[in-house]
Design an enzyme around this catalytic site. Structure first.
Site, short mmCIF file in Angstrom:
data_model
loop_
_atom_site.label_atom_id
_atom_site.label_comp_id
_atom_site.label_asym_id
_atom_site.label_seq_id
_atom_site.Cartn_x
_atom_site.Cartn_y
_atom_site.Cartn_z
N HIS A 165 13.06 5.27 0.27
CA HIS A 165 12.39 3.87 1.04
C HIS A 165 12.08 3.02 0.20
O HIS A 165 11.25 1.81 0.79
CB HIS A 165 11.62 4.23 2.00
N ASP A 166 11.39 3.16 -1.17
CA ASP A 166 10.95 2.60 -2.19
C ASP A 166 11.66 1.90 -3.26
O ASP A 166 11.44 1.00 -3.57
CB ASP A 166 9.93 3.28 -2.53
N ASP A 195 2.23 11.34 -0.48
CA ASP A 195 2.45 9.72 -0.68
C ASP A 195 0.94 10.06 -2.01
O ASP A 195 0.13 10.78 -2.07
CB ASP A 195 1.82 9.28 0.25
N ASP A 251 4.60 13.15 6.57
CA ASP A 251 3.98 12.77 4.87
C ASP A 251 2.99 12.73 5.76
O ASP A 251 2.69 11.69 6.32
CB ASP A 251 5.20 11.40 5.87
N GLU A 267 4.08 13.61 -4.30
CA GLU A 267 4.77 12.23 -4.99
C GLU A 267 4.08 11.82 -6.07
O GLU A 267 3.03 11.31 -5.76
CB GLU A 267 5.30 11.01 -3.49
C1 GLC Z 1 4.32 5.33 -1.78
C2 GLC Z 1 5.38 5.29 -0.53
C3 GLC Z 1 5.25 3.30 -0.59
C4 GLC Z 1 3.56 3.09 -0.67
C5 GLC Z 1 2.56 3.73 -1.21
C6 GLC Z 1 1.27 3.38 -0.76
O1 GLC Z 1 4.89 5.12 -3.24
O2 GLC Z 1 6.17 6.13 -1.11
O3 GLC Z 1 5.83 3.21 0.56
O4 GLC Z 1 4.05 2.35 0.29
O5 GLC Z 1 2.94 4.98 -1.49
O6 GLC Z 1 0.77 4.35 0.42
#
Ligand code: GLC
Length: 539
Positions: free
Chosen positions: A319-320, A195, A95, A245
């Site tokens: 995980h979010d 990310d 990641d 993402e």
């Molecule tokens: C993404 C991750 C999350 C994190 C955010 C900032 O959304 O999945 O867990 O808090 O980015 O890095």
């Protein structure tokens, strides 16, 4: 890599398996569970970050991209993980958190010592201490700028105040990030997850947003496609499996991010389908999921990406996110049926399915009753914001119970033993009580388990090309109870019918009349109608 028949498994290492009895999951814990993942049949593991970090955002605040945080293990553990996974035919994806660094990163530390080279690595703006450069909001609550008095400058943080946004306009920053990719590529990884990568390109002018929180100025920003093309080409990762993402993105941009002719990424995560239970679009306001809206979103994205040669990452959980079964299913009365229906609903779509640890066991939301049980920075911030805005403690706890990211971060439920078999000591975050019945030990050998249903879905994808490569068309558009679509490849056809309700539902025609044999489902046989949370896949 041809990835249409691949399935990815997401690991959140802190909550996956604790090998050394300190209450936190670690790399050696993952190594010990590779046979479990091989049995499930997944092709790739995406692990969330385990790099050196102060852990204010559980590792999404990276202080050193090339070193392993001792809480998770060592570089040699990571090398062993890659090698052991490879022996089992499983590839690793790491990641890359490139929108921001931790404020403990050496670059930021040198910036605040006043070194101009590193000030230019971040987004610093001159200004008076009482007036942030813009009114933009941090995604974790509060203003998105922080003042550094001795520099008389503000820096931008779209997330936590300890996560400073990098300045991608600076070619030296882009060169550093390419080097990091090359470093990890040389360790034998198969791919990367990037990310919030659609937030990297900020606008030329920083101005107040009179209509929102600022996101329209930097989401899918002006140079994002250029930056991605350059990053991918210069680090030689085109052809590896890559997933971006994408926060609050658009279909048109995701087509560009993922169409192979663009040489950007293999696939994209978008989140619109996970906002259908946000009242007025607000995450912290509850409402039951709008299944009609969910269907429309899937149809638009699936058909739109398909028509234009884009590729989706398909998923419910990460995980979010709170657990899908607690959100779209019925985790009490139809626990197994809803876990299986939700799994099938996305595994037959066009795209690469992602399974988030524990989803294959039917893990549910945590249902915590007190703020002391929460750990996540976003949840703790919003708890205070909700109380400040007049919500009662009970209301705020109820909302966190549905929306907190910690719902997806509870320890993996390995067995009915104490601490869910995750650790020998009290874990950093407590497991929900239901680990006594919902756990891997109870499921791996049970042919009817949720685990074995996932295993079958993965095996079917390898066996039938239509699942990996077929076209997709949504059907039954006016039925707000049932998500239904057809896949076609040559003269073959596959029909997927999913009931999202806890009662029987009839379609315009009998289920039997959709034709074909039942390939898989979560009830025996086929009735004329769909039973509660039934999925029927007909071929
Ligand atoms: C993404 C991750 C999350 C994190 C955010 C900032 O959304 O999945 O867990 O808090 O980015 O890095």
């Amino acid at each position: 890599m041809n990835f249409s028949d691949k399935v990815v498994y997401q690991i959140y290492p802190k909550s996956f398996c604790d090998s050394n009895g300190d209450g936190n999951g670690d790399i050696r814990g993952i190594i010990g569970k590779l046979d479990y993942l091989k049995r499930l049949g997944v092709d790739l593991i995406w692990s969330t970050p385990f790099f050196v970090s102060p852990m204010n955002d559980n590792g999404y605040d990276v202080a050193d991209y090339r070193a392993i945080d001792p809480r998770f293990g060592t570089m040699s553990d990571v090398e062993e993980l890659i090698a052991e996974a490879d022996k089992r035919g499983i590839g690793l994806m790491f990641d890359m958190v490139f929108n921001h660094t931790s404020t403990e990163h050496e670059w930021f530390q040198r910036a605040i010592k006043g070194e101009q080279k590193y000030i230019d690595y971040y987004i610093f703006k001159d200004g008076a201490p009482d007036k942030p450069p813009t009114n933009w909001e941090s995604k974790f609550g509060g203003n998105a700028w922080e003042y550094v008095p001795h520099l008389k400058k503000w820096y931008l943080h779209l997330f936590d105040v300890t996560q400073a946004d990098l300045n991608w306009e600076n070619p030296e920053v882009r060169a550093e990030l390419k080097d990091i990719l090359c470093f990890w590529k040389s360790k034998g990884l198969k791919g990367f997850r990037f990310d919030v990568v659609n937030l990297i390109s900020k606008p030329a002018e920083f101005v107040d947003d009179d209509r929102g929180d600022g996101r329209r100025f930097y989401t899918d920003g002006r140079h994002v496609h250029e930056f991605l093309k350059e990053l991918v080409a210069d680090s030689g990762i085109d052809g590896m499996i890559t997933v971006g993402e994408m926060s609050s993105t658009s279909l048109d941009n995701c087509i560009r991010y993922t169409n192979p002719n663009e040489h950007e990424l293999s696939m994209a995560f978008s989140f619109h389908h996970l906002k259908v239970d946000y009242k007025d679009g607000q995450k912290w306001e509850l409402m039951p999921p709008d299944i009609g809206a969910l269907k429309k979103l899937f149809a638009t994205w699936q058909e739109g990406m398909s028509d234009a040669g884009g590729w989706n990452a398909v998923f419910w959980c990460n995980h979010d996110q709170p657990r899908a079964i607690s959100r779209f299913g019925d985790d009490k009365n139809y626990w197994a049926q809803s876990a299986k229906m939700l799994a099938a609903a996305i595994h037959f779509m066009r795209g690469t399915p992602y399974i988030y640890q524990g989803e294959e066991l039917g893990m549910t939301n945590a249902k915590y009753t007190s703020i002391d049980q929460y750990r996540d920075v976003e949840s703790l911030n919003y708890y205070n914001i909700m109380l400040k805005n007049g919500k009662t403690v009970e209301e705020a706890i109820e909302i966190l119970g549905e929306r907190s990211r910690d719902n997806g971060r509870t320890p993996m439920q390995w067995s009915a033993e104490k601490h869910a078999g995750f650790s020998t000591v009290e874990p950093w975050i407590i497991p929900p009580d239901n680990y006594k019945t919902i756990n891997a030990a109870a499921e791996v050998d049970d042919p009817d388990s949720v685990f074995n249903f996932y295993r079958q879905l993965i095996a079917l994808r390898k066996r039938y090309k239509i699942i990996a490569d077929g076209d997709i068309k949504f059907i039954e558009p006016d039925n707000n109870d049932v998500l239904a679509y057809e896949r076609t490849l040559g003269d073959q056809k596959l029909t997927v019918l999913c009931n999202f309700r806890d009662h029987d539902v009839r379609l315009r025609q009998s289920v039997k009349d959709f034709g074909g044999e039942k390939l898989i489902g979560n009830y025996d046989g086929v009735e004329d109608y769909l039973r509660p949370f039934e999925v029927a896949v007909l071929k």
